[in-house]
Scaffold this motif. Structure first.
Motif, short mmCIF file in Angstrom:
data_model
loop_
_atom_site.label_atom_id
_atom_site.label_comp_id
_atom_site.label_asym_id
_atom_site.label_seq_id
_atom_site.Cartn_x
_atom_site.Cartn_y
_atom_site.Cartn_z
N HIS A 102 31.48 32.74 38.63
CA HIS A 102 32.39 33.19 39.72
C HIS A 102 31.90 31.95 40.80
O HIS A 102 30.67 31.96 40.84
CB HIS A 102 32.37 34.44 39.99
N TYR A 161 38.36 34.86 40.14
CA TYR A 161 38.48 34.27 38.73
C TYR A 161 37.18 33.53 38.40
O TYR A 161 36.16 33.22 39.29
CB TYR A 161 39.64 33.27 39.17
N GLU A 198 47.71 32.27 45.49
CA GLU A 198 46.78 33.07 44.77
C GLU A 198 46.44 34.50 45.31
O GLU A 198 46.29 35.48 44.31
CB GLU A 198 45.44 32.36 44.55
N HIS A 257 46.43 39.44 41.25
CA HIS A 257 45.33 40.20 40.78
C HIS A 257 44.63 39.32 39.29
O HIS A 257 45.58 39.14 38.61
CB HIS A 257 45.65 41.49 40.51
N TYR A 258 43.51 39.10 39.17
CA TYR A 258 43.02 38.55 38.04
C TYR A 258 42.58 39.38 37.12
O TYR A 258 42.15 40.61 37.30
CB TYR A 258 41.55 37.65 38.68
N GLU A 272 43.65 33.10 30.67
CA GLU A 272 43.14 34.13 31.25
C GLU A 272 44.33 34.82 31.53
O GLU A 272 45.37 34.40 31.53
CB GLU A 272 42.41 33.83 32.39
N TRP A 312 46.57 37.03 34.68
CA TRP A 312 46.80 37.42 35.91
C TRP A 312 48.05 38.04 35.89
O TRP A 312 48.99 38.28 35.12
CB TRP A 312 47.28 35.92 36.60
N THR A 344 38.18 25.81 34.17
CA THR A 344 37.35 26.24 34.85
C THR A 344 36.51 25.39 35.57
O THR A 344 35.69 25.49 36.62
CB THR A 344 36.37 27.26 34.35
N ASN A 375 39.56 23.74 37.97
CA ASN A 375 40.82 24.61 38.64
C ASN A 375 41.99 24.20 38.15
O ASN A 375 43.12 25.00 38.68
CB ASN A 375 40.64 25.24 40.17
#
Lengths: 406, 92
Positions: free
Chosen positions: A247, A291, B14, B18-19, B55, B57, B73, B76
């Motif tokens: 992170h 994230y 964003e 919530h992640y 992922e 969300w 990642t 982004n």
């Protein structure tokens, strides 16, 4: 001015050798932990045929990006063991390295803002004392005595109900710490190799043999991972899965100010931790961005929340300006404790999962990890932090004492 | 701040979301039959790639629905968004 008019470059603190074709130990990652590990391998165990491989410049990752807080007031015996060992090493480190690190034991306050915080904090103080870690519980007025600029008024959204106080905690100059370890390790014969990224790890018959790098193949008797936020990436090269998630973690500094903040203040509940650096910047850290990411930056709303929290605690900061913000990539483990020890691959060792709090452990983990690598088995102080604990269930849950939201 | 295209509400900041971490982690059919190693893997180990990552969300400040995102990642950059039950891009 043309370059031939420039003076000679001053002496470097360490040499920059070409990588040899093989080493007894290759350390992957030239941050604080990698450098400290190399230093103690040489100093405590007489192993000097070591390369520390760094993909960027030395100590330019989290070692350059943390908020330099040093403390040992963790809850469980296992944590108190390794963090307190580290703090004791910090107390003699300047002399040991023969290099100034501006270690300043100005104490840390961990604030409590709810009855649950109070109960947990008092419990932690008692646990610390049983483990020989200096700790006190302070009421709001005592908090104000230690740090007069903290707002202890009951008339705020999250009033300060008290704090744990560890007087021996403090801060150090992170770059100097890295340079001190690098200089001392290089002087004992360790090769510090920058701009050398590990791109593969050769494993034959379950045993590590070499690393592939952007500067060629380097054979290794043992390989020790010290890659922090990139641990999953390098672990995978050897087929080792690690229980960590990467992170962004952000921090910032204000412009230089007169000394106003005599200690370190951390607040788990409102997500900010603050100290004032020697030259005058207020140094503040946030919670992690939610994230997974390997980008060394985070979102601005995290900074806004952090500033809001800081202002409520420290109204005097209202006229200060943010000078710089930045981010690092931290590897967060499920129990907020690190993984330090053996892996399923022979002669491959792992040090990761320090998450938001690895700086304070720099000398302590270097000491224990070096022992682990030299002996092929964990030092007693890192035995509990094995990869197997996620299978056995013997977790070391430090979410309360980690003090950074994640 | 990420700009996340909710499959129901469209692109939003964003801060509205919530992640939920790695997508497509399936609860074991018969947890009692798992070995300790398998249970540990289900409980504590998640993919952590530097690159495309599928992922979850949740649009908590909007439609309050969960959905899936494929995001790189390392950059982004968001490559794909799809609803729960829909199939994501291959190798996501």
């Amino acid at each position: 001015m043309s370059t031939d008019e420039l003076p000679e470059h001053p002496d470097w603190l360490w040499s920059s050798p070409e990588p040899k074709r093989s080493y007894d130990v290759v350390i992957v990652g030239g941050g604080g932990h990698g450098l400290a590990t190399a230093y103690y391998l040489a100093k405590n165990h007489g192993i000097t045929n070591i390369a520390v491989l760094e993909k960027g410049w030395l100590a330019g990752g989290n070692m350059a990006r943390n908020t330099t807080i040093i403390r040992s007031n963790y809850l469980w015996d296992e944590s108190a063991g390794i963090y307190e060992h580290s703090l004791k090493l910090w107390e003699g480190l300047e002399e040991d390295l023969g290099y100034p690190i501006l270690f300043s034991q100005r104490g840390v306050l961990n604030l409590a803002h709810s009855m649950q915080d109070v109960r947990e904090s008092v419990r932690r103080v008692n646990a610390n004392r049983l483990n020989g870690v200096d700790a006190e519980w302070l009421g709001p007025e005592e908090v104000k005595e230690v740090c007069p600029i903290v707002n202890v008024s009951p008339d705020v959204r999250y009033p300060v109900l008290g704090a744990t106080y560890q007087p021996r905690a403090g801060i150090a100059k992170h770059d100097y710490v890295a340079w001190g370890f690098a200089r001392a390790a290089a002087a004992m014969g360790v090769d510090l190799i920058e701009h050398c990224e590990v791109t593969g790890i050769d494993v034959v018959d379950g045993r590590v043999r070499a690393v592939q790098t952007t500067r060629g193949r380097i054979a290794a008797g043992k390989v020790a991972l010290c890659a922090a936020g990139h641990s999953s990436v390098v672990g995978r090269m050897a087929g080792v899965e690690l229980p960590v998630q990467s992170h962004p973690l952000q921090a910032l500094v204000s412009e230089l100010l007169e000394p106003v903040h005599p200690t370190v203040v951390m607040s788990n509940a409102v997500h900010v931790y603050v100290s004032q650096a020697h030259k005058g910047e207020l140094v503040m850290g946030a919670g992690i961005d939610a994230y997974n990411s390997y980008r060394q930056r985070g979102a601005f709303h995290i900074i806004e929340q952090q500033m809001a929290a800081a202002l409520e605690l420290f109204p005097i900061f209202a006229r200060a300006h943010v000078l710089r913000t930045w981010g690092g990539v931290v590897d967060v483990s499920p129990d907020a404790s690190p993984v330090v020890g053996l892996t399923p691959v022979d002669d491959l060792y792992v040090n990761c999962g320090w998450g938001t709090g690895g700086f304070k452990a720099t000398p302590g983990v270097g000491w224990c990890y070096a022992h682990t690598i030299a002996h092929g088995e964990p030092h007693p102080l890192n035995a509990a932090f094995s990869l197997e604990r996620f299978t056995t269930g013997a977790l070391v849950d430090e979410h309360g004492a980690a003090a950074v939201a994640h | 701040m990420l700009l996340i295209p909710c499959p129901w509400c469209g692109p939003r900041d964003e801060a509205e979301f919530h992640y939920g971490g790695q997508a497509h982690v399936v609860y074991p059919d018969n947890p009692a039959a798992l070995s300790d190693t398998e249970w540990a893997r289900y409980l504590f180990f998640r993919d952590n790639p530097k690159g495309p990552f599928a992922e979850r969300w949740s649009h908590v400040a909007g439609c309050r629905r969960w959905f899936n995102v494929v995001r790189d990642t390392a950059t982004n950059e968001i490559h794909a968004v799809y609803r729960v039950g829909e199939t994501g891009p291959v190798n996501a």
